[in-house]
Write a protein that holds these residues in place. Structure first.
Motif, short mmCIF file in Angstrom:
data_model
loop_
_atom_site.label_atom_id
_atom_site.label_comp_id
_atom_site.label_asym_id
_atom_site.label_seq_id
_atom_site.Cartn_x
_atom_site.Cartn_y
_atom_site.Cartn_z
N GLU A 61 -4.09 -6.68 -9.38
CA GLU A 61 -5.22 -6.16 -8.87
C GLU A 61 -5.19 -5.00 -7.67
O GLU A 61 -4.27 -4.98 -6.73
CB GLU A 61 -6.11 -7.04 -7.92
CG GLU A 61 -6.56 -8.37 -8.77
CD GLU A 61 -6.98 -9.38 -7.84
OE1 GLU A 61 -8.01 -8.97 -7.15
OE2 GLU A 61 -6.89 -10.56 -7.98
N TYR A 62 -5.82 -3.89 -8.04
CA TYR A 62 -5.54 -2.63 -7.07
C TYR A 62 -6.79 -1.84 -6.83
O TYR A 62 -7.95 -2.05 -7.44
CB TYR A 62 -4.69 -1.74 -7.64
CG TYR A 62 -5.12 -1.27 -8.89
CD1 TYR A 62 -5.88 0.53 -8.53
CD2 TYR A 62 -5.26 -1.51 -10.19
CE1 TYR A 62 -6.22 0.98 -9.82
CE2 TYR A 62 -5.79 -0.94 -10.98
CZ TYR A 62 -6.07 0.39 -11.00
OH TYR A 62 -6.97 1.08 -12.07
N GLN A 63 -6.57 -1.30 -5.47
CA GLN A 63 -8.08 -0.38 -5.01
C GLN A 63 -7.32 1.06 -5.02
O GLN A 63 -6.34 1.27 -4.32
CB GLN A 63 -8.28 -0.94 -3.65
CG GLN A 63 -9.60 -1.64 -3.94
CD GLN A 63 -9.81 -1.98 -2.46
OE1 GLN A 63 -8.90 -2.72 -1.34
NE2 GLN A 63 -11.18 -2.08 -1.96
N PRO B 225 -8.28 2.91 -0.44
CA PRO B 225 -8.74 1.60 0.19
C PRO B 225 -9.42 1.89 1.47
O PRO B 225 -8.66 2.75 2.22
CB PRO B 225 -7.65 0.76 -0.01
CG PRO B 225 -6.32 1.60 -0.02
CD PRO B 225 -6.90 2.95 -0.55
N GLU C 67 0.80 -1.13 0.08
CA GLU C 67 0.15 -0.05 0.08
C GLU C 67 0.98 1.17 -0.23
O GLU C 67 1.95 1.48 0.80
CB GLU C 67 -1.17 -0.03 1.13
CG GLU C 67 -2.09 0.93 1.11
CD GLU C 67 -2.93 0.75 2.48
OE1 GLU C 67 -3.22 -0.31 2.62
OE2 GLU C 67 -3.38 2.00 2.89
N GLN D 116 -8.37 4.67 -16.08
CA GLN D 116 -7.39 4.16 -15.22
C GLN D 116 -6.36 5.26 -15.10
O GLN D 116 -5.71 5.54 -14.02
CB GLN D 116 -6.84 2.95 -15.73
CG GLN D 116 -7.42 1.73 -14.99
CD GLN D 116 -6.81 0.26 -15.62
OE1 GLN D 116 -6.78 0.19 -16.93
NE2 GLN D 116 -6.51 -0.35 -15.04
N VAL E 121 -3.09 4.15 -2.90
CA VAL E 121 -3.38 2.62 -4.04
C VAL E 121 -3.05 1.60 -2.98
O VAL E 121 -1.74 1.53 -2.32
CB VAL E 121 -2.55 2.65 -5.18
CG1 VAL E 121 -2.68 1.16 -5.73
CG2 VAL E 121 -2.98 3.71 -6.04
N ARG E 122 -3.82 0.57 -2.87
CA ARG E 122 -3.33 -0.61 -2.36
C ARG E 122 -3.40 -1.73 -3.34
O ARG E 122 -4.33 -1.61 -4.17
CB ARG E 122 -4.52 -1.17 -1.29
CG ARG E 122 -4.14 -2.63 -0.50
CD ARG E 122 -5.19 -3.06 0.46
NE ARG E 122 -5.34 -1.98 1.48
CZ ARG E 122 -6.29 -1.71 2.37
NH1 ARG E 122 -7.49 -2.62 1.88
NH2 ARG E 122 -6.40 -0.97 3.10
N CYS E 123 -2.47 -2.75 -3.57
CA CYS E 123 -2.45 -3.55 -4.57
C CYS E 123 -1.76 -4.96 -4.50
O CYS E 123 -1.19 -4.97 -3.46
CB CYS E 123 -1.84 -2.98 -5.84
SG CYS E 123 -0.08 -2.50 -5.80
#
Ligand code: ADP
Ligand code: MG
Length: 691
Positions: free
Chosen positions: A130-132, A135, A63, A101, A111-113
């Protein structure tokens, strides 16, 4: 009462016909199927890993804040997003990305990925993680759970499968899964009941030991592994039971054929051969179809054992069919058997796909009238118009190249009404014990565990093909001193035509380099008669060097050949190489096998060649092969399906294989349980036809 098996997936919210169709491609039609669609691994997303502590190959969650996002040109255009946390940096790289994106991932965004660490031009990178963005807070330690990863098919993604499984878990309270295993057995092994096991693996609780789950060793997983292995075992035992419900001609030993045959043999049987012959003699005398697998290392003398089985059957008035996987091998058997049996006054016929027209009609006629007592050939033997007067025994040589599917099809073929022929199956090379116990649970096994006396060890040499000249010199020397040699060209995954062409080119260039030698060529595209003629000339010593494709891999027996060169051995499996190597070491003189690889060798390739150099024991090599390549490959690609387990893993779960084999017969006593277990794990694939 309704059960999960009766509830279609469309019972679930959000599953319409389209999704149901997609799920059906995964073999999922009922809620039970869905719940037995098990995660084959987990991802640990329970904690955030500091970027500074990542190592290559790690997978996990990081993160951080976007420092910069750039479009990079280069060989492929990509979006490169650099993240930082307190400990370091990491790049997310996207080769496919949308404008949205790109606009979202701007400087300062959190970002958390989740991804796997790869080496990139900008340091460590995650490709397409995959990311959020922004978050939510991570669940506190102790509350987070592992993320299950499911097998997928086109048209469905992980999150969808995950949510469907979670929804289906909601039905377990009202519709628990029937537990077919006796509680005492579960207690013995300290395993949970089926319903809690299924619930746990789909949604592991936060306090479940992570390392056990990640390794597949959690009791809930082990419970399922055990049941899966048991179901496979049961399915094969069911097949066996079906066959043995039929009757067979009891083929009692009698007459003097066997004695006359043994008298004319230039050697006597090894004790191991004698033991296996006795097993077979006993089986054939029963009114129940024999189902026996004979394993023996290359050169252990399986052919004589087959001949003795055939003679017992013929002596008892039955006919025999002997089938081999390749024309060249079938042909070799035909020659051997003719030599052995014609002096005894027995008539035999030959059949392959290439025997056509009048010759075929005539051969089939002699068989149907019962004049011919033995038919030898390829799988052409089992076409519909091949009729027997009184078929009593089917012998399948080098069977593991046929595949389970074909094995079962053949059985059906030989059976008429209430009667089934006895079956003798011989493998080309040994099969590891655990694998044999699982894949051949329907067969009794005999092992020829000793070689005929006087075999000299074969020295195996592994060298790079840059030293081809030296190898050619070696061939020259061997042949000049009266020995013969094989030169095997391999080209796999390409067409047979290309393979044959490569062999032709090699043969020509070797002949040029070695003008004083007589060089022959065999490959799969030659006419059977031409192939046989070349093999004969080699056998008679009229050729010094035989250039061949892997068609010579099985069965070919020329004792004066003491040198074999295998090109590109790294492309072949261990069993196949061992089988090829077994073409030499059959005579008086010291033999050599040169494995001429192309650099660079993969680690795996190196391990394989080393294993071969270090051992000549087919049983040891087979174990090694299983370890390096896994069960599917060891059994041959056509059989992989059979060994495709959902959860079980051959290496890890080895110990269960033996236990499951011991418990299967008692479970079999409960027909309902047996059928339910097989259906649960193998579904409609029970007959293996399409596994
Ligand atoms: P495989 O088990 O690989 O099919 P084969 O049946 O082709 O082996 O036998 C290999 C060689 O060993 C043949 O030349 C065969 O005649 C010979 N052979 C078989 N049994 C014996 C024995 N008991 N003593 C000596 N030679 C034998
Ligand atoms: Mg053989």
């Amino acid at each position: 009462m309704a059960s999960l098996e009766d509830l279609p997936v469309t019972t679930l919210k959000g599953v319409g016909n389209a999704l149901a169709g997609t799920l059906a491609r995964l073999g999922i039609t009922s809620l039970q199927d869905l719940l037995f669609h098990l995660p084959h691994r987990y991802e640990d997303r329970t904690r955030v890993i500091p970027m500074g502590s990542l190592r290559l190959g790690d997978t996990g969650v990081v993160e951080g804040t976007v420092m910069r996002a750039d479009m990079v040109m280069g060989r492929r255009r990509s979006l490169q997003v650099t993240l930082r946390d307190d400990s370091g940096f990491l790049v997310m790289r996207f080769f496919h990305f949308s404008a949205a994106q790109k606009n979202q991932l701007t400087e300062g965004v959190r970002v958390r990925c989740y991804g796997e660490v790869r080496p990139g031009r900008a340091g460590f990178e995650f490709y397409h993680p995959e990311y959020q963005v922004n978050p939510p807070a991570m669940p506190p330690p102790g509350e987070a759970t592992l993320t299950p990863v499911y097998p997928l098919t086109e048209g469905i993604q992980q999150p969808r499968v995950r949510s469907l499984c979670r929804q289906a878990l909601g039905y377990l309270k009202r519709y628990p899964i029937p537990d077919w295993l006796p509680p005492s057995l579960l207690a013995d092994y300290q395993l949970p009941d089926i319903t809690s096991a299924v619930a746990l693996v789909h949604a592991p609780p936060a306090d479940a030991p992570v390392h056990l789950l990640m390794e597949g060793r959690h009791p809930a997983q082990q419970r399922l592994v055990m049941e899966e292995l048991l179901a496979h075992q049961l399915s094969l035992l069911l097949v066996r039971q079906q066959i043995q419900q039929r009757q067979a001609l009891p083929l009692l030993p009698g007459g003097d054929l066997t004695e006359r045959f043994l008298d004319q043999l230039p050697f006597s049987l090894t004790p191991a051969q004698a033991r296996v012959v006795a097993d077979i003699r006993q089986d054939l005398s029963q009114p129940l179809p024999m189902l026996r697998l004979v394993q023996g290392d290359v050169g252990s003398g399986k052919t004589v054992v087959a001949a003795l089985a055939a003679l017992q059957a013929i002596g008892a008035g039955a006919q025999v069919a002997l089938m081999a996987p390749t024309e060249i091998l079938a042909e070799q058997h035909y020659q051997n058997f003719r030599q052995w049996l014609e002096p005894l006054g027995l008539e035999m016929v030959w059949l392959s796909g290439k025997v056509k027209g009048k010759a075929r009609t005539e051969a089939l006629g002699r068989l149907a009238e019962g004049k011919a007592r033995l038919i030898i050939g390829t799988h052409a033997l089992f076409q519909g118009d091949v009729l027997f007067e009184r078929l009593g025994l089917v012998i399948i040589d080098e069977q593991h190249r046929f595949g389970v599917h074909q094995r079962l099809a053949l059985r059906d073929k030989g059976a008429e009404g209430q009667r089934a022929p006895h079956q003798l199956i011989m493998t080309a090379t040994p099969i590891p014990r655990t694998l044999a116990m699982s894949a051949y649970a329907d067969l009794d096994t005999s092992v020829i565990d000793e070689l005929p006396p006087g075999r000299k060890p074969i020295e195996t040499i592994v060298i790079q093909d840059s030293r081809r000249d030296e190898v050619i010199e070696r061939v020259r020397k061997a042949c000049q001193s009266g020995r013969q040699a094989y030169w095997v060209c391999t080209l796999i995954e390409e067409s047979e035509a290309l393979q044959c062409q490569a062999a032709e080119v090699t043969a020509e260039s070797l002949q040029e380099r070695l003008p004083e030698l007589r060089v022959g060529l065999v490959h799969g595209r030659l006419k059977a008669a031409d192939k046989a003629a070349v093999m004969d000339r080699f056998k008679e010593g009229e050729l010094d060097l035989l250039v061949a494709t892997t068609v010579i891999e099985v069965g070919v027996d020329v004792p004066n050949a003491s040198l074999i060169i295998v090109e590109n051995p790294e492309r072949l499996g261990l069993a196949q190489l061992h089988q090829l190597r077994g073409r030499v070491g059959r005579g008086e003189q010291a033999s050599f096998c040169v494995l001429m690889y192309q650099a660079p060798l993969s680690q795996n390739g190196r391990a394989r060649l080393q294993a071969l150099r270090d051992s000549q024991d087919g049983f040891v090599i087979a174990e090694k092969d299983l370890e390096i390549r896994g069960p599917g490959e060891v059994l041959g690609t056509r059989q992989t399906g059979m060994m495709q387990f959902r959860l079980a893993d051959f290496e890890r779960d080895r110990d269960w294989i033996e236990s499951v084999r011991t418990m299967a017969p008692s479970v079999m006593k409960d027909t309902r349980a047996t059928e339910a277990l097989v259906r649960r794990w193998l579904g409609e694939r029970v007959r293996y036809g399409d596994v």
